[in-house]
Motif scaffolding. Sequence first.
Motif, PDB file in Angstrom:
ATOM      1  N   LYS A   1       0.505  25.028 107.964  1.00  0.00           N
ATOM      2  CA  LYS A   1       0.505  23.766 107.225  1.00  0.00           C
ATOM      3  C   LYS A   1       0.447  24.088 105.740  1.00  0.00           C
ATOM      4  CE  LYS A   1      -1.870  19.309 106.760  1.00  0.00           C
ATOM      5  NZ  LYS A   1      -3.026  18.484 107.202  1.00  0.00           N
TER       6      LYS A   1
ATOM      7  N   THR B   1       0.698  21.996 101.914  1.00  0.00           N
ATOM      8  CA  THR B   1       0.814  20.778 101.124  1.00  0.00           C
ATOM      9  C   THR B   1       0.630  21.126  99.656  1.00  0.00           C
ATOM     10  OG1 THR B   1      -0.152  19.506 102.934  1.00  0.00           O
ATOM     11  CG2 THR B   1      -0.076  18.443 100.787  1.00  0.00           C
TER      12      THR B   1
ATOM     13  N   PRO C   1      -1.313  16.276  97.861  1.00  0.00           N
ATOM     14  CA  PRO C   1      -1.438  15.197  98.851  1.00  0.00           C
ATOM     15  C   PRO C   1      -1.469  13.805  98.234  1.00  0.00           C
ATOM     16  CG  PRO C   1      -3.499  16.422  98.636  1.00  0.00           C
ATOM     17  CD  PRO C   1      -2.458  17.188  97.881  1.00  0.00           C
TER      18      PRO C   1
ATOM     19  N   LYS D   1       2.895  13.582 102.980  1.00  0.00           N
ATOM     20  CA  LYS D   1       2.924  14.420 104.176  1.00  0.00           C
ATOM     21  C   LYS D   1       3.120  15.879 103.770  1.00  0.00           C
ATOM     22  CE  LYS D   1       7.785  13.177 104.817  1.00  0.00           C
ATOM     23  NZ  LYS D   1       8.752  12.543 105.708  1.00  0.00           N
ATOM     24  N   PRO D   2       2.694  16.836 104.606  1.00  0.00           N
ATOM     25  CA  PRO D   2       2.822  18.258 104.264  1.00  0.00           C
ATOM     26  C   PRO D   2       4.282  18.677 104.134  1.00  0.00           C
ATOM     27  CG  PRO D   2       1.326  17.928 106.122  1.00  0.00           C
ATOM     28  CD  PRO D   2       2.026  16.628 105.893  1.00  0.00           C
TER      29      PRO D   2
ATOM     30  N   ASN E   1       4.540  21.442 108.350  1.00  0.00           N
ATOM     31  CA  ASN E   1       3.585  20.702 109.169  1.00  0.00           C
ATOM     32  C   ASN E   1       3.446  21.314 110.560  1.00  0.00           C
ATOM     33  OD1 ASN E   1       1.849  18.786 110.130  1.00  0.00           O
ATOM     34  ND2 ASN E   1       3.278  17.075 109.996  1.00  0.00           N
TER      35      ASN E   1
END
Length: 223
Positions: free
Chosen positions: A10, A12, A15, A20-21, A24
């Motif tokens: 994951k 990011t 945020p 959304k990342p 993911n």
Amino acid sequence: MAQIILKNIKKTYDPDVLKKPVLNQLSLSIEAGEFVGIVGPSGSGKTTLLYVMSGLEKVDSGEVLLFNKPLSTYLESDRAMLRRDLIGFVFQFFNLIPNLSIYDNLKLANVIIKNKGLTIEEALNLVGLKDVMHKYPSELSGGMQQRASIGRAILGEKKIIFADEPTGNLDYQTSLDIMGLFKELNQKLGITIVMVTHNEALLSYTNRVIRLLDGKIEKDEKR
């Protein structure tokens, strides 16, 4: 044998801005000697995935293993040594030093890797630039400059080449020539190549295609 393993990655960036990342819960494994093309729409996470695999970017969660060792256990100096000795990079922009000849551009890189493995002359011969090694970047076409950057990337004992849009600045025919060179290096030297591209026509040179969508693998095809 797997050279690259990603487990539930994951990633990011911000945020508060990106809801959304970028990546993911992504998992994959790349074997030694594969030629992998990574494609997907803009914002799908292609370049981020490449940088995560190579250790240029750290992940928020999950685990990245390179050569069977978790990247999280590497010191920063170890990561630098890894990039110096075992993995090479080819980018859209050639990043050659303009006031140095092609030979001297590679010589500078060779000093950094301490003259191990593939020599300057061998690398230049493999990428088809032995006859123009003493010319300056401005005296060469874009395709030849990219060949020089590939020659620099394979110096030493490289096991993996990460290529980020390596034909993005080239015309169609020159792009095919560069892809042919990548294919040749993959087959002759057994170097694993992981390439991000937006050009579907180039995927015929690869033996595996990973399609990303919204930070996840939409399709993973081996050929």
